[in-house]
Motif scaffolding. Structure first.
Motif, PDB file in Angstrom:
ATOM      1  N   ASP A 578       1.049  -1.156  -0.441  1.00 37.59           N
ATOM      2  CA  ASP A 578       0.086   0.287   0.143  1.00 37.59           C
ATOM      3  C   ASP A 578       0.328   1.246  -0.049  1.00 37.59           C
ATOM      4  O   ASP A 578       0.767   2.250  -0.396  1.00 37.59           O
ATOM      5  CB  ASP A 578      -1.341  -0.076   0.622  1.00 37.59           C
ATOM      6  N   ALA A 582       1.100   4.076  -3.028  1.00 37.51           N
ATOM      7  CA  ALA A 582       0.878   5.563  -3.065  1.00 37.51           C
ATOM      8  C   ALA A 582       1.866   6.339  -3.463  1.00 37.51           C
ATOM      9  O   ALA A 582       2.304   7.772  -2.677  1.00 37.51           O
ATOM     10  CB  ALA A 582       0.109   5.660  -1.509  1.00 37.51           C
ATOM     11  N   TYR A 589       4.963  10.364  -1.115  1.00 33.62           N
ATOM     12  CA  TYR A 589       3.661   9.805  -0.518  1.00 33.62           C
ATOM     13  C   TYR A 589       2.080  10.407  -0.722  1.00 33.62           C
ATOM     14  O   TYR A 589       1.948  11.618   0.252  1.00 33.62           O
ATOM     15  CB  TYR A 589       3.736   9.216   0.928  1.00 33.62           C
ATOM     16  N   GLN A 590       1.080   9.714  -1.717  1.00 35.02           N
ATOM     17  CA  GLN A 590       0.185  10.558  -2.639  1.00 35.02           C
ATOM     18  C   GLN A 590      -1.295  10.554  -1.780  1.00 35.02           C
ATOM     19  O   GLN A 590      -1.872  10.428  -1.625  1.00 35.02           O
ATOM     20  CB  GLN A 590       0.082  10.738  -3.253  1.00 35.02           C
ATOM     21  N   THR A 591      -1.682   9.825  -0.476  1.00 37.05           N
ATOM     22  CA  THR A 591      -2.391   9.357   0.455  1.00 37.05           C
ATOM     23  C   THR A 591      -2.881  10.080   1.818  1.00 37.05           C
ATOM     24  O   THR A 591      -1.761   9.936   2.469  1.00 37.05           O
ATOM     25  CB  THR A 591      -2.651   7.827   0.814  1.00 37.05           C
ATOM     26  N   ALA A 601      -0.667   3.585   8.489  1.00 39.32           N
ATOM     27  CA  ALA A 601       0.503   3.164   6.916  1.00 39.32           C
ATOM     28  C   ALA A 601       1.423   3.384   6.277  1.00 39.32           C
ATOM     29  O   ALA A 601       2.434   2.796   6.354  1.00 39.32           O
ATOM     30  CB  ALA A 601      -0.648   4.666   6.367  1.00 39.32           C
TER      31      ALA A 601
END
Length: 859
Positions: A578, A582, A589-591, A601
């Motif tokens: 994950d 992302a 990190y884009q989330t 995360a």
């Protein structure tokens, strides 16, 4: 001249003078005749006249002799100058001749290579087939080796035959202990003394001193074929013919030796030939033989007889090597092999077709220096005579003496494994397929099923202005980076020496001087065999190495890795899926992350807490949490993903590969960190010669059964003048720290230091501290002739002292010194010691640091 002899009348001498004249005359051998009727005064007057005449004539003759002497000295001076001029002209001519000879040999080698490649290149059509004439390059006495064989004439399943040879006393029999140990891991067999294998014969009515090998090639081939089909050798993939002395056999004459020319002609017919010529100092070889021949039957083999036998044997082997195909022979220096067996394992492994690691283990375990044994007679006089003899004769064996060099071993990478169970000597045993010659492998590399493609190399910028320990740190990190990219690391050709302690000795070393600095081969400091096994290469000719290879330069590669805005990991493969999904193209990190998902995360990564000492003792596990602003803004990049896709043979990562306190990457898992550390810990090992010197110091320092001593590194120099970290000026504090950690006041203490002030050093000696100066003469006398000149360089003495400290019960170092860091890293690897104590800490800090002695090694 008459005026010169005329004496003016004088007063008659006094009685005292009269008594002295006869005595003076007698001393000059004139005598004083007693003539009747002549007074003693008259006689004295005549004697004085004679003395005066002699004195005047002597003065005149003496002046003439002085003039003659001056003219003679002038002529002698002119003659001496003529001799000096003639010597210079002779040396210049010899140098020019040697350069011309090397040029001819290089041209010959290139011609052979082109010729072989042309013969191996498959024609694409009738018009492409070119008939090349046979090349008769040079007589066997002037060429170094024969053209590579072009094809096997005896089938594909030919065994490798390793022919090991040397003159009597060379030590080539010592290899049998290695082979016996190696046979536990490799399917090999070695033969003992067997004169029949080389078709030895003699008349039945004469002694074995008249043995000789048959002159018929057909007989030679038939005899060897019969032996190879025998129960012991049949079906074996690797055969060592290990006892080939020149002459061969106790009591044999000089004709009893194998025929290398015939063996070379049988290469590709009966076997895949490899030749190992073991060379020892010929004086030592003679002395060894004379000692063993000290029996009644062979007393005629005195040292002069044996010197001639060695001279002839070396000449025969040297000339025979010219018949062996290029790349299939190697000259092994016996004395250097005993000094560092592992250094020769990669080359010998390639020559034998076996795993270099297995061979290194066997050589290290089994090869020991011979024990000196007593001899009868004037040994020193024998050695002096033999030294003079072989110095005059060594031009007869230029290859074995090192004047001329054979081409490097270049057989294909056969790797013979262990014997198959249930098939000892079985005729149905499948042998390793005969390897093609090096030129064929080079032209068909992509077709070889066991190779994925051409080798690839990693180049970094070596900042040689740094000290040795900082250079060592760059080398360690570069080795693991090359491993991550599946490339081989190109080493720096030379290391800069900061200080020469004895100019005359430095000039006599193998280091070269450029401007004001000496530059020494890196392999003088580090074990080449370990570096090579770890994936390093050290091309002797950089221009030739780079020729024909495409290079990719990546600018600012290391600044990217050390950037505070980037989290550079070894690879992204181990990250949670994950997280990887992302990351955008720049690695950010884009989330969106909320506080409620804090920690879920993220991921853990690992790094070394190096400190300014650059130690690997402490590993930290760090949490990357995207909910934290400092982490969320980092670009997450992978080293393998960033630089592993380049296909060019040479990849140059530019920028400074050194940033105090940081490695170029961190690691996604603890296992990958340990794997990287094992690369440099196994690959970067100090040279065994330095280790042996350190062992001698340690044994002299603490000769008792306990062998307990303490070691201190006390850096003064720039730490004092620049006011750097620690209290290096406070000598009493340092002494208190030494006393605090000493087992007792009698425990030996060794101090490695750059302090030059004798009064300061004496103050430490007064409490029982000893330094390198106390052992210098002992170390120099115990070092071999090859390594003794290296002790004239302060950097080399430094690694000897580091190895001394690695053996100590306890070590106290200097804060922010990479030299101390090198010792702590050695102690962690050798003793599993992770303690860190400092010489110039205050008592409260030192007390706190003492608890680190009990610290557990990192998990």
């Amino acid at each position: 001249m008459q005026t010169a002899n005329r004496i003016p009348p004088t007063k008659q001498p006094s009685s005292t003078h009269r008594s002295r004249i006869p005595k003076l005359a007698r001393q000059l051998g004139l005598g004083v005749p007693q003539v009747s009727g002549v007074s003693s005064v008259n006689v004295g007057w005549r004697t004085a006249l004679a003395i005066a005449l002699i004195a005047c004539s002597g003065f005149w003759a003496g002046g003439r002799h002085v003039a003659q002497q001056e003219r003679a000295l002038e002529r002698l001076g002119k003659a001496r100058q003529q001799v000096i001029d003639a010597t210079h002209r002779r040396d210049a001519a010899a140098s020019a001749l040697e350069k011309a000879r090397e040029l001819v040999l290089d041209s010959q080698a290139n011609l052979l290579k082109v010729h072989s490649q042309a013969l191996n290149a498959p024609p694409t059509g009738e018009q492409d087939a070119i008939a090349l004439p046979a090349i008769d390059t040079a007589p066997a006495t002037t060429r170094l080796c024969a053209p590579p064989g072009l094809q096997s004439r005896g089938g594909d399943d030919l065994p490798i035959l390793v022919f090991i040879c040397g003159v009597e006393g060379s030590g080539h029999h010592a290899m049998e202990a290695v082979l016996d140990d190696l046979s536990k891991k490799v399917d090999l067999v070695y033969t003992g003394y067997n004169p029949g294998f080389h078709s030895f014969a003699k008349h039945p009515d004469v002694s074995r001193a008249y043995q000789f090998s048959n002159v018929s090639l057909a007989t030679y081939e038939a005899t060897m074929r019969r032996h190879l089909q025998g129960r012991k050798l049949k079906g074996r993939p690797l055969i060592f013919d290990s006892r080939n002395s020149y002459p061969e056999g106790f009591g044999c004459g000089s004709l009893a030796h194998p025929d290398l020319v015939y063996l070379a002609q049988l290469d590709g017919v009966l076997f895949d030939l490899r030749v190992l010529a073991v060379v020892r100092d010929p004086v030592a070889a003679v002395m060894s033989s004379v000692r063993r021949f000290n029996v009644k039957e062979f007393t005629y083999k005195n040292y002069q007889f044996q010197a001639r036998a060695v001279q002839e044997g070396l000449t025969m082997i040297n000339n025979g090597l010219a018949a062996v195909p290029c790349g299939k022979a190697y000259v092994l220096p016996y004395d250097e092999m005993l000094q560092d067996p592992a250094m020769f394992a990669p080359t010998l492994g390639k020559l034998f077709g076996v795993n270099a690691g297995h061979l290194k283990d066997s050589m290290t375990r089994k090869l020991k220096a011979p024990i000196a044994k007593p001899m009868l007679g004037d040994v020193e006089e024998m050695r002096r005579h033999l030294d003079e003899f072989f110095e005059e004769q060594k031009s007869l064996w230029p290859i074995l003496s090192g004047t001329s060099k054979l081409p490097s071993v270049s057989v294909a990478g056969t790797n013979i494994g262990p014997r198959k169970s249930g098939s000892p000597g079985n005729a149905n045993h499948k042998v390793t397929k005969r390897t093609p010659p090096a030129t064929e492998v080079a032209t068909r590399r992509t077709e070889a099923p066991h190779q994925a493609g051409p080798e690839k190399f990693l180049v970094v910028t070596w900042y040689t202005n740094l000290g040795f320990n900082n250079m060592r740190f760059i080398l360690e990190t570069a080795l693991y980076l090359a491993k991550l990219l599946d490339r081989k690391l190109v080493l720096p050709p030379k290391l800069r020496m900061r200080t020469c302690l004895d100019e005359a000795v430095c000039q006599a070393s193998k280091c070269t001087k450029q401007d004001k600095n000496y530059w020494c081969p890196i392999t003088s400091f580090l074990s080449w065999s370990e570096l090579n096994l770890a994936g390093a290469v050290n091309p002797t000719d950089r221009v030739a190495f780079n020729k024909g290879k495409v290079k990719r330069d990546v600018n600012d590669a290391f600044p990217q890795m050390f950037s505070k805005e980037t989290l550079f990991l070894d690879t992204l493969d181990e990250l949670p899926s994950d997280v990887r999904g992302a990351l955008n193209g720049s690695g950010h990190y884009q989330t969106a992350v909320t506080k409620s998902s804090n920690g879920k995360a993220g991921f853990d990564y690992h790094k070394f807490h190096l400190g300014c000492e650059l130690t690997y003792s402490k590993v930290q596990k760090v949490k990357w949490d995207p909910a934290k602003e400092k982490d969320h803004g980092l670009a997450i990049r992978g080293f393998v993903e960033e630089f592993g896709h380049f296909s060019e043979p040479i990849l140059h990562l530019k920028g400074t590969p050194h940033n105090i306190g940081l490695t170029p990457t961190f690691w996604a898992t603890r296992a990958s960190l340990d794997a990287s550390r094992s690369v440099w810990e196994s690959g970067v090992r100090y040279h065994p010669a330095a280790d042996k010197m350190a062992e001698g110091v340690a044994n002299s320092l603490a000769p008792g059964a306990e062998k307990s001593f303490m070691c201190v590194h006390f850096r003064r120099g720039d730490f004092v003048t620049a006011g750097w970290l620690g209290k290096a000026k406070d000598l009493e504090l340092v002494k208190k720290n030494i006393a605090r950690h000493r087992l007792s006041s009698s425990e030996p203490v060794y101090m490695a230091t750059d302090e030059k002030n004798e009064s300061v050093l004496d103050s430490f000696r007064s409490i029982g501290v000893r330094t390198y100066a106390d052992f210098r003469k002992e170390v120099e006398s115990g070092a071999t002739e090859r390594w003794r000149p290296m002790l004239a360089f302060e950097d080399y003495v430094g690694i000897v002292e580091q190895l001394v400290c690695s053996r100590a019960r306890l070590f106290i170092g200097s804060k922010c010194s990479s030299y101390s860091g090198g010792i702590w890293n050695l102690r962690r690897r050798i003793q599993n010691d992770t303690s860190m104590l400092f010489t110039a800490d205050s008592p409260t800090v030192a007390k706190g640091m003492a608890r680190k002695e009990k610290a557990k090694p990192d998990k």
